[in-house]
Design a protein around this motif. Structure first.
Motif, mmCIF file in Angstrom:
data_model
loop_
_atom_site.group_PDB
_atom_site.id
_atom_site.type_symbol
_atom_site.label_atom_id
_atom_site.label_comp_id
_atom_site.label_asym_id
_atom_site.label_seq_id
_atom_site.Cartn_x
_atom_site.Cartn_y
_atom_site.Cartn_z
ATOM 1 N N LEU A 14 3.212 143.930 -6.570
ATOM 2 C CA LEU A 14 3.137 142.548 -6.092
ATOM 3 C C LEU A 14 4.518 141.951 -5.869
ATOM 4 O O LEU A 14 4.719 141.164 -4.940
ATOM 5 C CB LEU A 14 2.334 141.689 -7.066
ATOM 6 C CG LEU A 14 0.833 141.928 -7.079
ATOM 7 C CD1 LEU A 14 0.178 141.136 -8.203
ATOM 8 C CD2 LEU A 14 0.205 141.584 -5.727
ATOM 9 N N SER A 15 5.484 142.330 -6.694
ATOM 10 C CA SER A 15 6.826 141.761 -6.564
ATOM 11 C C SER A 15 7.537 142.241 -5.297
ATOM 12 O O SER A 15 8.550 141.671 -4.913
ATOM 13 C CB SER A 15 7.664 142.076 -7.804
ATOM 14 O OG SER A 15 7.959 143.453 -7.872
ATOM 15 N N ARG A 16 6.999 143.228 -4.632
ATOM 16 C CA ARG A 16 7.602 143.725 -3.384
ATOM 17 C C ARG A 16 7.192 142.903 -2.166
ATOM 18 O O ARG A 16 7.785 143.020 -1.106
ATOM 19 C CB ARG A 16 7.216 145.184 -3.158
ATOM 20 C CG ARG A 16 7.793 146.080 -4.227
ATOM 21 C CD ARG A 16 7.403 147.513 -4.023
ATOM 22 N NE ARG A 16 7.885 148.290 -5.166
ATOM 23 C CZ ARG A 16 8.016 149.593 -5.157
ATOM 24 N NH1 ARG A 16 7.711 150.285 -4.087
ATOM 25 N NH2 ARG A 16 8.450 150.218 -6.221
ATOM 26 N N PHE A 17 6.186 142.069 -2.325
ATOM 27 C CA PHE A 17 5.735 141.240 -1.203
ATOM 28 C C PHE A 17 6.640 140.032 -1.053
ATOM 29 O O PHE A 17 7.065 139.421 -2.034
ATOM 30 C CB PHE A 17 4.293 140.764 -1.416
ATOM 31 C CG PHE A 17 3.262 141.808 -1.124
ATOM 32 C CD1 PHE A 17 2.748 141.952 0.152
ATOM 33 C CD2 PHE A 17 2.807 142.642 -2.133
ATOM 34 C CE1 PHE A 17 1.783 142.907 0.429
ATOM 35 C CE2 PHE A 17 1.841 143.606 -1.863
ATOM 36 C CZ PHE A 17 1.343 143.738 -0.579
ATOM 37 N N THR A 64 -1.234 134.505 -6.321
ATOM 38 C CA THR A 64 -0.811 135.297 -7.467
ATOM 39 C C THR A 64 0.681 135.594 -7.396
ATOM 40 O O THR A 64 1.399 135.467 -8.393
ATOM 41 C CB THR A 64 -1.621 136.610 -7.539
ATOM 42 O OG1 THR A 64 -3.008 136.288 -7.634
ATOM 43 C CG2 THR A 64 -1.203 137.460 -8.725
ATOM 44 N N VAL A 65 1.166 135.971 -6.217
ATOM 45 C CA VAL A 65 2.589 136.283 -6.057
ATOM 46 C C VAL A 65 3.440 135.026 -6.230
ATOM 47 O O VAL A 65 4.533 135.088 -6.802
ATOM 48 C CB VAL A 65 2.859 136.985 -4.710
ATOM 49 C CG1 VAL A 65 4.350 137.108 -4.432
ATOM 50 C CG2 VAL A 65 2.215 138.362 -4.700
ATOM 51 N N GLU A 66 2.940 133.881 -5.797
ATOM 52 C CA GLU A 66 3.673 132.629 -6.023
ATOM 53 C C GLU A 66 3.878 132.400 -7.519
ATOM 54 O O GLU A 66 4.979 132.079 -7.970
ATOM 55 C CB GLU A 66 2.927 131.447 -5.405
ATOM 56 C CG GLU A 66 2.971 131.411 -3.899
ATOM 57 C CD GLU A 66 2.054 130.353 -3.295
ATOM 58 O OE1 GLU A 66 1.297 129.690 -4.033
ATOM 59 O OE2 GLU A 66 2.089 130.202 -2.053
ATOM 60 N N HIS A 67 2.815 132.579 -8.301
ATOM 61 C CA HIS A 67 2.911 132.411 -9.751
ATOM 62 C C HIS A 67 3.805 133.478 -10.376
ATOM 63 O O HIS A 67 4.599 133.187 -11.277
ATOM 64 C CB HIS A 67 1.524 132.444 -10.398
ATOM 65 C CG HIS A 67 0.683 131.255 -10.085
ATOM 66 N ND1 HIS A 67 0.905 130.010 -10.633
ATOM 67 C CD2 HIS A 67 -0.389 131.108 -9.262
ATOM 68 C CE1 HIS A 67 0.020 129.154 -10.176
ATOM 69 N NE2 HIS A 67 -0.784 129.796 -9.334
ATOM 70 N N LEU A 68 3.682 134.697 -9.892
ATOM 71 C CA LEU A 68 4.497 135.797 -10.407
ATOM 72 C C LEU A 68 5.977 135.527 -10.159
ATOM 73 O O LEU A 68 6.805 135.696 -11.059
ATOM 74 C CB LEU A 68 4.072 137.119 -9.751
ATOM 75 C CG LEU A 68 4.925 138.341 -10.078
ATOM 76 C CD1 LEU A 68 4.900 138.638 -11.567
ATOM 77 C CD2 LEU A 68 4.446 139.535 -9.270
ATOM 78 N N GLN A 69 6.312 135.089 -8.950
ATOM 79 C CA GLN A 69 7.718 134.817 -8.641
ATOM 80 C C GLN A 69 8.265 133.688 -9.499
ATOM 81 O O GLN A 69 9.407 133.745 -9.962
ATOM 82 C CB GLN A 69 7.891 134.516 -7.155
ATOM 83 C CG GLN A 69 7.782 135.757 -6.304
ATOM 84 C CD GLN A 69 8.048 135.480 -4.838
ATOM 85 O OE1 GLN A 69 8.277 134.358 -4.416
ATOM 86 N NE2 GLN A 69 8.002 136.535 -4.035
#
Length: 84
Positions: A14-17, A64-69
């Motif tokens: 996910l962090s690669r997006f 999800t990626v917004e929260h992860l970042q």
């Protein structure tokens, strides 16, 4: 909550997006590490990405990626110095 290696692999994918463009996707090739291929397939089954080998983020995946970042930014920043 313990972080299993499987979950860490999903986070790595996910962090690669990039959130800069909805047209930015990824492709996990069949010669990638088996753990990353499996993580990508799990993300697809969770409806976070559009294809089993990567593709684009779904609406849920983008959120999800917004929260992860945000979490990664907080965790990798320098701690604030507090004075009394």
């Amino acid at each position: 909550m313990a972080l299993s290696q499987a979950l860490l692999d999903e986070i790595a994918i996910l962090s690669r997006f990039s959130l800069d463009s909805l047209q930015a996707g990824i492709k996990v090739h069949n010669d990638a590490a088996p753990a990353l291929i499996a993580a990508t397939e799990r993300l697809y089954k969770k409806d976070l990405i559009s294809q089993a080998d990567g593709g684009y983020l779904t609406e849920l995946g983008r959120e999800t990626v917004e929260h992860l970042q945000l979490a990664l930014t907080i965790l990798t920043s320098e701690p604030a110095l507090f004075t009394e």
